[in-house]
Scaffold this active site. Structure first.
Site, PDB file in Angstrom:
ATOM      1  N   GLY A 142     -27.428   3.233 -47.859  1.00 54.33           N
ATOM      2  CA  GLY A 142     -27.648   4.178 -46.858  1.00 54.33           C
ATOM      3  C   GLY A 142     -27.365   5.468 -46.893  1.00 54.33           C
ATOM      4  N   ASP A 165     -13.636   2.759 -51.395  1.00 49.71           N
ATOM      5  CA  ASP A 165     -14.368   3.360 -52.518  1.00 49.71           C
ATOM      6  C   ASP A 165     -13.311   3.620 -53.452  1.00 49.71           C
ATOM      7  OD1 ASP A 165     -16.792   3.097 -51.687  1.00 49.71           O
ATOM      8  OD2 ASP A 165     -17.217   4.980 -51.423  1.00 49.71           O
ATOM      9  N   HIS A 185     -21.228   7.804 -42.048  1.00 49.78           N
ATOM     10  CA  HIS A 185     -21.209   6.386 -41.624  1.00 49.78           C
ATOM     11  C   HIS A 185     -21.467   6.385 -40.226  1.00 49.78           C
ATOM     12  CE1 HIS A 185     -18.692   6.551 -45.488  1.00 49.78           C
ATOM     13  NE2 HIS A 185     -19.748   5.586 -45.872  1.00 49.78           N
ATOM     14  N   ASP A 241     -52.702  14.702 -26.808  1.00 52.10           N
ATOM     15  CA  ASP A 241     -51.560  15.067 -26.678  1.00 52.10           C
ATOM     16  C   ASP A 241     -51.173  15.598 -25.228  1.00 52.10           C
ATOM     17  OD1 ASP A 241     -52.844  17.520 -27.344  1.00 52.10           O
ATOM     18  OD2 ASP A 241     -51.553  17.585 -29.167  1.00 52.10           O
ATOM     19  N   ASP A 251     -52.411  18.648 -24.077  1.00 49.42           N
ATOM     20  CA  ASP A 251     -52.079  19.986 -23.993  1.00 49.42           C
ATOM     21  C   ASP A 251     -53.442  20.841 -23.954  1.00 49.42           C
ATOM     22  OD1 ASP A 251     -52.956  19.664 -26.308  1.00 49.42           O
ATOM     23  OD2 ASP A 251     -51.528  20.910 -27.520  1.00 49.42           O
ATOM     24  N   MET A 301     -66.513  19.376 -26.945  1.00 48.21           N
ATOM     25  CA  MET A 301     -67.130  20.521 -26.114  1.00 48.21           C
ATOM     26  C   MET A 301     -68.706  21.004 -26.698  1.00 48.21           C
ATOM     27  SD  MET A 301     -65.254  24.112 -28.175  1.00 48.21           S
ATOM     28  CE  MET A 301     -63.574  23.315 -27.968  1.00 48.21           C
ATOM     29  N   PRO A 355     -62.090  16.693 -21.949  1.00 46.94           N
ATOM     30  CA  PRO A 355     -61.679  17.996 -21.592  1.00 46.94           C
ATOM     31  C   PRO A 355     -62.064  19.250 -22.085  1.00 46.94           C
ATOM     32  CG  PRO A 355     -60.034  16.951 -22.844  1.00 46.94           C
ATOM     33  CD  PRO A 355     -61.101  15.963 -22.717  1.00 46.94           C
TER      34      PRO A 355
END
Length: 576
Positions: A59, A115, A222, A402, A404, A496, A558
């Site tokens: 991990g 450990d 952890h 998105d 914008d 466009m 757009p």
């Protein structure tokens, strides 16, 4: 609170599957059959040299297996996720390197109870078999102000111990020499973590919760609690807070850092931080240390010891002299060690001056007069139109992009307004379009900025030597041709270009003898608006919308609406 999603085969097999994948991709590694142990594939090369073994729970990738290689670790022993490795596997790894002819074995262990116990028991059993084994425990955590009975936790500084020990072993140092050197290193470094989110063990829920506006200082790898939970801070302030905590005289685990100190800096991604954020934090750390008069002999930036998907960062500082720097610089084949530049880090690197414009570049010379006033009026009308359309364009863009598009065009409008306030624009058409192209390429952003920049740059060329009405029709065609060449779209692709191509077709009338600008332009605007509306029923063939079913769009593109709006504003500006 739901169990977090993980891209694994099964919870039980994830640690084994991860190691198998790492070994499959790296011919320098091999597995020890029957154990969760990764060793160098050239074990014969360690004969007569000290072997270095480390490990811990899985991990934390790329720790620990990513640091196996010539010049670093001989092998690692992995446990299940966030679980100490088995004593039997640690002992098997010691036996393997001993039988390969190692001149002793050093166990490098992070300071966690499990450990220490498991590696310690394996060490005692290996010694009982006659092996020459020593163990160094790394505790580099600088979080706690008061001493803890369990000591400082082992964190990302462990990888620097791996590197120093590996360089010494490769140079033929003895077990005792390496032990003494790395023991000193562990006392000369500190690490502090900062997290924006928890992590979650496969098959389990997140280890803790943080509010959207909170961050946690001093947590472990952890998901253990930190020493302070605080409101989200800008990166510069967060880094300043981290370094101040690490060097606070009242902190029992402080690092004695002062002006003139020389350090190795490790900016470590705890797993889920974007590399954009990591670069920002790294820059903040370099500047913060420089303000304190600290020399950053080397800087490492990346994911070195993680906590699964935790969105956070840790800073490690190791006080160094020239000998330690040479050991850090020593060659290694370990795949997770970065290709580190043998030079200090600094925020004061010399910048290369930008090249000057070539002799063939259109010069943007401002002029004044009636034509300049008309240009200012037209551009002002265009800016007003784009600003008024901002939310409409954003709403149209949310279905396929998105969301914008309006922001992007509004950004262009504000840039043009600021440019106009700074001085009169060029009145000559080619100079005007070239200047606008440069401005939009710099300020507008997104693919729209590039496309408009392409259009205007190409459209300026036919206007260099003539500016009659046919030249404007040629300019429109040239701009569209450039957009199609580099953008990849065509009429009918729901972009466009649909508006621009419809307008260009109408503008061809400017080439007819006796043509008048305003009637032709009016017809072109109407054609552009009709084409923009027609994109409502088109199947997208380019841009982000091409990845979405046409049944989900059901509204105009757009970009096409914006282009038609710009043409309408130009017409109204010319009509006065």
């Amino acid at each position: 609170m739901e169990v977090s999603k993980k891209l694994i085969n099964s919870v039980a097999s994830c640690a084994d599957d991860s190691l198998a994948g790492l070994v499959a991709c790296n011919p320098g590694l091999q597995l020890l059959r029957g154990h969760r142990v990764v060793l160098r594939s050239d074990l014969a090369a360690i004969r007569g040299r000290v072997a270095l073994l480390s490990g811990g729970g899985s991990g934390h990738e790329p720790a620990h297996a990513g640091y196996v290689g010539q010049g670093m670790l001989t092998g690692v022993v992995a446990g299940a996720v966030f679980t100490s490795p088995a004593v039997g596997s640690i002992l098997a790894a010691v036996r393997a390197v001993t039988q390969a002819g190692a001149a002793g074995t050093l166990l490098i262990v992070k300071n966690y109870t499990g450990d220490r116990l498991n590696f310690g028991l394996a060490l005692e059993r290996a010694r009982a078999e006659g092996a020459d084994v020593r163990m160094v425990v790394v505790g580099d955590d600088s979080a706690f102000a008061a001493p803890k009975k369990a000591g400082r936790r082992g964190l990302c500084g462990t990888i620097l111990v791996h590197k120093v020990a590996g360089a010494l072993a490769e140079a033929g140092a003895s077990l005792n020499e390496i032990f003494e050197k790395v023991s000193a290193v562990t006392k000369a470094m500190g690490t502090l973590g900062l997290s924006l989110s928890p992590c979650s063990v496969p098959g389990s829920k997140p280890t803790f919760q943080l509010a959207e506006d909170e961050m946690e200082l001093g947590l472990g790898i952890h998901g253990e609690a930190g020493v302070r939970r605080m409101k989200l801070l800008p990166a510069d302030e967060a880094v300043e807070r981290m370094v101040a905590h690490m060097t606070d005289p009242s902190n029992a685990s402080r690092l004695p850092l002062g002006p003139g100190s020389s350090v190795v800096l490790v900016v470590n991604n705890l797993g889920g931080l974007s590399y954009l954020e990591l670069g920002i934090v790294a820059g903040a750390a370099v500047r913060c240390l420089e303000r304190r008069g600290v020399r950053i002999a080397r800087a490492l930036l990346g994911s070195f010891m993680t906590a699964l998907e935790m969105a956070g960062v840790s800073l490690t500082l190791l006080l160094v002299d020239e000998e330690l720097v040479r050991l850090i610089d020593a060659k290694t084949t370990a795949m997770a060690w970065p290709n580190l530049a043998a030079a200090p880090a600094t925020s004061q690197r010399q910048e290369l001056p930008a090249p000057k414009e070539g002799p063939g570049t259109v010069q943007h010379q401002a002029t004044t007069g009636p034509s300049t006033a008309r240009v200012q009026l037209v551009l002002g009308r265009v800016c007003s139109a784009l600003l008024s359309m901002e939310e409409q364009l954003n709403e149209l863009d949310r279905a396929a992009g998105d969301g914008d598009c309006g922001h992007t065009h509004a950004r262009a409008a504000r840039a043009i307004q600021e440019w106009l306030r700074a001085g009169p624009p060029p009145a000559a058409p080619a100079q005007l379009l070239s200047a606008l192209a440069d401005l939009l390429l710099e300020k507008m952003g997104g693919s729209s900025g590039v496309l408009y920049g392409l259009f205007l740059t190409a459209a300026a060329r036919p206007l260099l030597r003539r500016s009659d009405l046919p030249a404007w029709a040629d300019a429109m065609d040239a701009g569209i041709q450039a957009m199609q060449k580099y953008g990849g779209a065509a009429p009918g692709d729901r972009t466009m270009l649909d508006s621009l191509c419809a307008a260009a077709q109408a503008l061809h009338a400017l080439r007819s003898p006796g043509a008048e600008l305003l009637p032709v332009l009016s017809a072109a605007v109407q054609s552009a608006e009709a084409a923009a509306e027609a994109t409502r029923t088109m199947e997208a063939g380019a841009g982000r919308a091409s990845y979405i079913s046409s049944a989900q769009l059901l509204q105009p593109d757009p970009g096409a609406v914006a282009a038609a709006g710009v043409l309408r504003a130009v017409l109204e500006g010319l009509q006065g």
